[in-house]
Design an enzyme around this catalytic site. Structure first.
Site, PDB file in Angstrom:
ATOM      1  N   HIS A  61       2.505 -83.457  10.426  1.00 21.34           N
ATOM      2  CA  HIS A  61       3.136 -83.482   9.118  1.00 21.34           C
ATOM      3  C   HIS A  61       2.153 -83.942   8.052  1.00 21.34           C
ATOM      4  O   HIS A  61       1.100 -84.502   8.364  1.00 21.34           O
ATOM      5  CB  HIS A  61       4.349 -84.427   9.136  1.00 21.34           C
ATOM      6  CG  HIS A  61       3.968 -85.851   9.427  1.00 21.34           C
ATOM      7  ND1 HIS A  61       3.890 -86.355  10.714  1.00 21.34           N
ATOM      8  CD2 HIS A  61       3.618 -86.882   8.603  1.00 21.34           C
ATOM      9  CE1 HIS A  61       3.515 -87.626  10.670  1.00 21.34           C
ATOM     10  NE2 HIS A  61       3.339 -87.964   9.398  1.00 21.34           N
ATOM     11  N   HIS A 144      -3.510 -84.596   4.056  1.00 19.49           N
ATOM     12  CA  HIS A 144      -4.128 -84.311   5.357  1.00 19.49           C
ATOM     13  C   HIS A 144      -3.052 -84.263   6.429  1.00 19.49           C
ATOM     14  O   HIS A 144      -1.914 -84.668   6.207  1.00 19.49           O
ATOM     15  CB  HIS A 144      -5.167 -85.378   5.716  1.00 19.49           C
ATOM     16  CG  HIS A 144      -4.567 -86.719   6.002  1.00 19.49           C
ATOM     17  ND1 HIS A 144      -4.191 -87.601   5.005  1.00 19.49           N
ATOM     18  CD2 HIS A 144      -4.250 -87.328   7.179  1.00 19.49           C
ATOM     19  CE1 HIS A 144      -3.689 -88.692   5.543  1.00 19.49           C
ATOM     20  NE2 HIS A 144      -3.699 -88.553   6.863  1.00 19.49           N
TER      21      HIS A 144
END
Length: 209
Positions: A61, A144
């Site tokens: 995620h 990220h």
């Protein structure tokens, strides 16, 4: 953050609570085919460094706001404001790109695409949560996808795995859902497990998980 996660929407209000607190974050998640594409690129790293603490692919995620450990009673009041936020925000077009590491310990893949809108969404999410009276540590937003963590004394594995992702360029995909996620960090000796508390379609309000 996909169909395999345990939905617990509404459980804070209707079921007995097992713990007084829960660790919570808000996130976006890539679709399965984009994750599969990155997993294939990670094949050599998986084979070369099996002792790294690899995150489960289904849990990958992009964290927008990490709220930390909250009283379970603090979570339901977030629903209405986040429903409104999701309804007025358009989906984003993103892609997974390259790789790197934090302090030679945490392996990640980078994000490209609608980065200005992504930063704006993260800022609004954080503002909405703070507006609900929830205080959490302020962290610089660095888009990220966390992939793995090194074992103690084996940081070279993380550096090598990051180098192997330098040329990776994934396909573009649409991030169309905002997720409110809980985890079991500190709840036992096993691996971290995530569960979707609630999810909202961007631009269309909320739908059942």
């Amino acid at each position: 953050m996909n169909e395999s996660l345990e939905p617990v929407s509404g459980s804070f209000a209707t079921e007995p609570v097992r713990a007084a607190t829960t660790r919570v974050f808000l996130a976006l998640a890539p679709p399965d085919d984009a994750k599969d594409e990155l997993a294939r690129a990670l094949g050599p790293a998986y084979a070369a460094h099996p002792r790294m603490r690899w995150n489960r692919i289904e849990d990958w995620h992009i964290t927008l706001a990490f709220l930390g450990e909250l009283p379970v009673t603090a979570v339901p009041p977030l629903t209405a404001p986040l429903t409104g936020l999701a309804a007025r925000r358009a989906p984003l077009r993103l892609a997974l790109h390259g790789g790197g590491h934090f302090d030679e310990r945490v392996l990640w893949s980078g994000i490209t695409g609608d980065l200005e809108e992504l930063h704006s969404l993260a800022a609004e999410v954080r503002a909405v949560v703070r507006g609900c009276g929830v205080h959490f540590p302020e962290r610089v937003f660095r888009p990220h996808l966390t992939l793995a963590r090194s074992r103690r004394g084996d940081q070279a594995a993380t550096v090598e795995a990051a180098a192997g992702l330098a040329g990776f360029a994934g396909r573009a995909w649409v991030a169309g859902r905002l997720y409110l996620v809980g985890s079991n960090v500190g709840r036992g000796p096993g691996p971290i497990r995530y569960r979707t508390i609630e999810a909202w379609d961007l631009g269309r309000g909320t739908e059942p998980v």
